[in-house]
Design an enzyme around this catalytic site. Structure first.
Site, PDB file in Angstrom:
ATOM      1  N   CYS A   1     -12.649   0.955   8.921  1.00 41.79           N
ATOM      2  CA  CYS A   1     -11.808   0.387   7.851  1.00 41.79           C
ATOM      3  C   CYS A   1     -11.923   1.215   6.574  1.00 41.79           C
ATOM      4  O   CYS A   1     -13.019   1.640   6.211  1.00 41.79           O
ATOM      5  CB  CYS A   1     -12.245  -1.036   7.526  1.00 41.79           C
ATOM      6  SG  CYS A   1     -12.391  -2.124   8.961  1.00 41.79           S
TER       7      CYS A   1
ATOM      8  N   CYS B   1       0.817  -1.224   0.000  1.00 46.59           N
ATOM      9  CA  CYS B   1       0.000   0.000   0.000  1.00 46.59           C
ATOM     10  C   CYS B   1       0.842   1.261   0.000  1.00 46.59           C
ATOM     11  O   CYS B   1       0.306   2.369  -0.079  1.00 46.59           O
ATOM     12  CB  CYS B   1      -0.950  -0.020   1.192  1.00 46.59           C
ATOM     13  SG  CYS B   1      -1.991  -1.481   1.187  1.00 46.59           S
TER      14      CYS B   1
ATOM     15  N   HIS C   1      -9.238   3.987  -0.975  1.00 53.62           N
ATOM     16  CA  HIS C   1      -7.886   3.463  -0.872  1.00 53.62           C
ATOM     17  C   HIS C   1      -7.559   2.507  -2.031  1.00 53.62           C
ATOM     18  O   HIS C   1      -7.511   1.294  -1.867  1.00 53.62           O
ATOM     19  CB  HIS C   1      -7.742   2.749   0.483  1.00 53.62           C
ATOM     20  CG  HIS C   1      -6.365   2.292   0.818  1.00 53.62           C
ATOM     21  ND1 HIS C   1      -5.217   2.747   0.191  1.00 53.62           N
ATOM     22  CD2 HIS C   1      -5.923   1.373   1.741  1.00 53.62           C
ATOM     23  CE1 HIS C   1      -4.153   2.150   0.714  1.00 53.62           C
ATOM     24  NE2 HIS C   1      -4.548   1.308   1.639  1.00 53.62           N
TER      25      HIS C   1
ATOM     26  N   LYS D   1      -9.872   6.533   4.297  1.00 49.93           N
ATOM     27  CA  LYS D   1     -11.131   6.141   4.910  1.00 49.93           C
ATOM     28  C   LYS D   1     -12.338   6.614   4.111  1.00 49.93           C
ATOM     29  O   LYS D   1     -13.257   5.836   3.844  1.00 49.93           O
ATOM     30  CB  LYS D   1     -11.175   6.722   6.338  1.00 49.93           C
ATOM     31  CG  LYS D   1     -12.436   6.467   7.106  1.00 49.93           C
ATOM     32  CD  LYS D   1     -12.556   5.001   7.468  1.00 49.93           C
ATOM     33  CE  LYS D   1     -13.983   4.661   7.851  1.00 49.93           C
ATOM     34  NZ  LYS D   1     -14.850   4.504   6.693  1.00 49.93           N
TER      35      LYS D   1
END
Lengths: 385, 385
Positions: B206, B83, B333, B329
């Site tokens: 998440c 990431c 993402h 968030k």
């Protein structure tokens, strides 16, 4: 830009390596290169890997390898350009040293290809082609290179015997290389009578599926000896170019434009020409690839490389020895590692350490590493210091 | 090393983008950044992508994107650090310009995550962890970050309400961002009453699964204006560090050592300290990640970030506005793109172009991009020119 030199190299045994994992292979190569160079630390790492995700379910490869090599917290970056991932790692590491940001950089490559089935490996390799236009429609790499071979045969009269001569020569060289996956010698007849994979390419025209890793240590050229213990080999030229990802978009099926362009950049940077090369590792994923790459590199005129191979011009002792390591064909093709593995061979040749494979008096060498059907090519020219 | 500046940026709409493919998304971002910068060519490209292989069956991403962006034969390299792939792309491109090798470099990131099923996406994301010790045993990322959250709550008294405050603040910011995937405002109660994924993390703690891409154009700082049309934002600090890939190997579950180390390098290079930052994009893949990253970056003392968020210190107008874009968030993402997307937000903030999200008078900003459970971290500090 600072000049950059290689002062340490290592390549693992190539093959179906059951008793070593993805990370084990890389660590073995990395520690080998660090030991060969004699450096006491590294500043950063670049790791070529084509598809850790599909072959072993592992991404985040930079951090993983820094950790298992005992080098965290050094910066570690994985780079990918399909089968040219290793060449791109070498180039990216070179730019890091050239920039002045890092002094001692470890570049490596790794692939663990035999932990999945053959059909899964074929799918993983096909992700180097255009997924939407080529992979989706079922074309795999033997099929793509077969189309290039048919075109080359049609236009230039290249023969199946000439293709087979590439394989025979590379296995002869590989028989002298202790890390080679398939070190057995073969004959023209053996190639021509082996299973046909995609006409005109037989199984013995194709490089194998391979586990393996390779690494090299780069430093500023003016600090060789101060930072390590080994003779330096200077990187005097570096070229990287791209082409259309899909074969059907090319202007000419018989030309590898990215190879020609990356070579032109590297020759210009080095101030050298093809006839200055003493030894060269070329991307022979298929026998036709070696022939087309040699033409694109300027070693032979368009359409004449096949005959040159048949005449022995590319053997050790010939005009331009090609793939003294055995190449991807005999040494093996751990796709993400192959570009670095080529550099290991050229560095050893230029240091005079290649034993029975040694090209006498080799002072200038080249590596040419390719991705897909030539959508990426990376060329490096190196000179003994 | 030459100083490097960003003169053009673009980020696509983030979300479940049915009508655009992997390559379409990248091309949209790349063309947007080229247009924003006003450059007439590029010299090379670096593309962050975490797992083209597992998400869309496509590797060889550098060549693919150079081709579809109409930029072949320029050199194009895909970089990966899970990431943190986008942050690593920015850094690698910066080193290319800094070295003097290239003058105009396009850095980008892309991920197309919604073309596969949820279980497949969970597997693909888990390849950022240690496959042999974590992934193999069934741990996924919500589970790993939940363990970190439990440890942080146990040691420092961080509360579920404080975690939820991160999400509420980021959705408030995201509601002002037209590219955000989930621009709706939420409440503390909504977070605490949402589905529990891995105790104490609810679904609203998440970040989502996202399609998206971002790009930026880098040039030598002393040639801003000559090469493009936009105000430059100088990259004055860059740090990259690694840590153990597996969470169980860490000395301290409550610390992100790679974040601290990459930040220390970037602060030293920039000659700045945490209180000099006017705005910061932090890697909030989970709410606990934002809290731990802010502590590692030195914005708050260890164990006190949760209370600071609750007190409003990280809101726009607060002491240090964090994730004005909405963060991973709310904005979304797209894992390989997120690091570049963060840079887009900071560049726009420092150019005063952030509209309703603008931090008044912002002159110095930071991006912090992380891979896995913090095994990689990349920090950049930028300043308006």
């Amino acid at each position: 830009m600072r000049d950059v030199a290689i002062i340490g190299v290592h390549v693992t045994k190539c093959g179906e390596i059951w008793n070593k994992s993805f990370r084990d292979l890389f660590v073995e190569a990395g520690l080998g290169a660090i030991k060969d160079a004699g450096v006491d630390h590294i500043d950063s790492m670049y790791i070529g890997c084509m598809s850790g995700g599909l072959f072993v379910g592992q991404e985040h490869i930079g951090a993983l390898m820094a950790d298992y090599l005992g080098q965290a917290p050094v910066p570690a970056t994985r780079v990918e350009s399909a089968c040219a991932s290793g060449g791109v790692a070498l180039r990216t590491g070179m730019l890091d040293v050239a920039s002045g940001h890092s002094d001692i950089v470890l570049v490596g490559g790794v692939e663990k290809m035999t932990d999945i089935g053959g059909d899964e490996a074929t799918y993983a390799l096909a992700t180097a082609a255009d997924q939407e236009w080529e992979g989706f429609n079922g074309v795999t790499f033997p099929g793509l290179y077969a189309m290039m071979a048919v075109a080359h045969m049609h236009r230039y009269g290249t023969t199946p015997q000439q293709l087979a001569s590439v394989a025979v020569k590379n296995h002869d060289n590989g028989s002298l290389n202790p890390v080679a996956q398939f070190p057995m010698k073969i004959t023209i007849d053996a190639v021509l009578n082996s299973v046909l994979v995609a006409d005109p390419l037989h199984i013995l025209d194709c490089s194998p599926v391979t586990d393996g890793a390779a690494a090299a240590i780069l430093v500023p050229a003016d600090r060789v000896g101060k930072l390590g213990k080994k003779q330096g080999v200077k990187i005097i030229g570096s070229g990287h170019a791209t082409d259309t990802i899909a074969l059907h978009s090319r202007k000419d099926l018989c030309a590898l434009e990215a190879v020609s362009k990356s070579a032109a950049i590297a020759y210009a940077m080095a101030g050298k020409k093809p006839t200055d090369m003493d030894v060269c590792e070329v991307h022979d994923c298929f026998t036709i690839a070696e022939i087309m790459a040699m033409e694109a590199l300027g070693f032979f005129e368009k359409g004449k490389a096949g005959r040159a191979v048949e005449a022995g011009d590319t053997r050790i002792g010939g005009k331009i020895p090609i793939n003294t390591s055995g190449g991807l064909k005999s040494k093996g093709h751990p796709v993400g590692a192959s570009g670095v593995s080529q550099a290991v061979e050229i560095v050893e040749q230029l240091r005079g350490e290649s034993g029975a494979r040694q090209v006498k008096g080799a002072k200038v060498g080249m590596t040419q590493n390719m991705g897909g059907t030539g959508a990426s090519s990376v060329v490096h020219i190196m000179e003994a210091m």
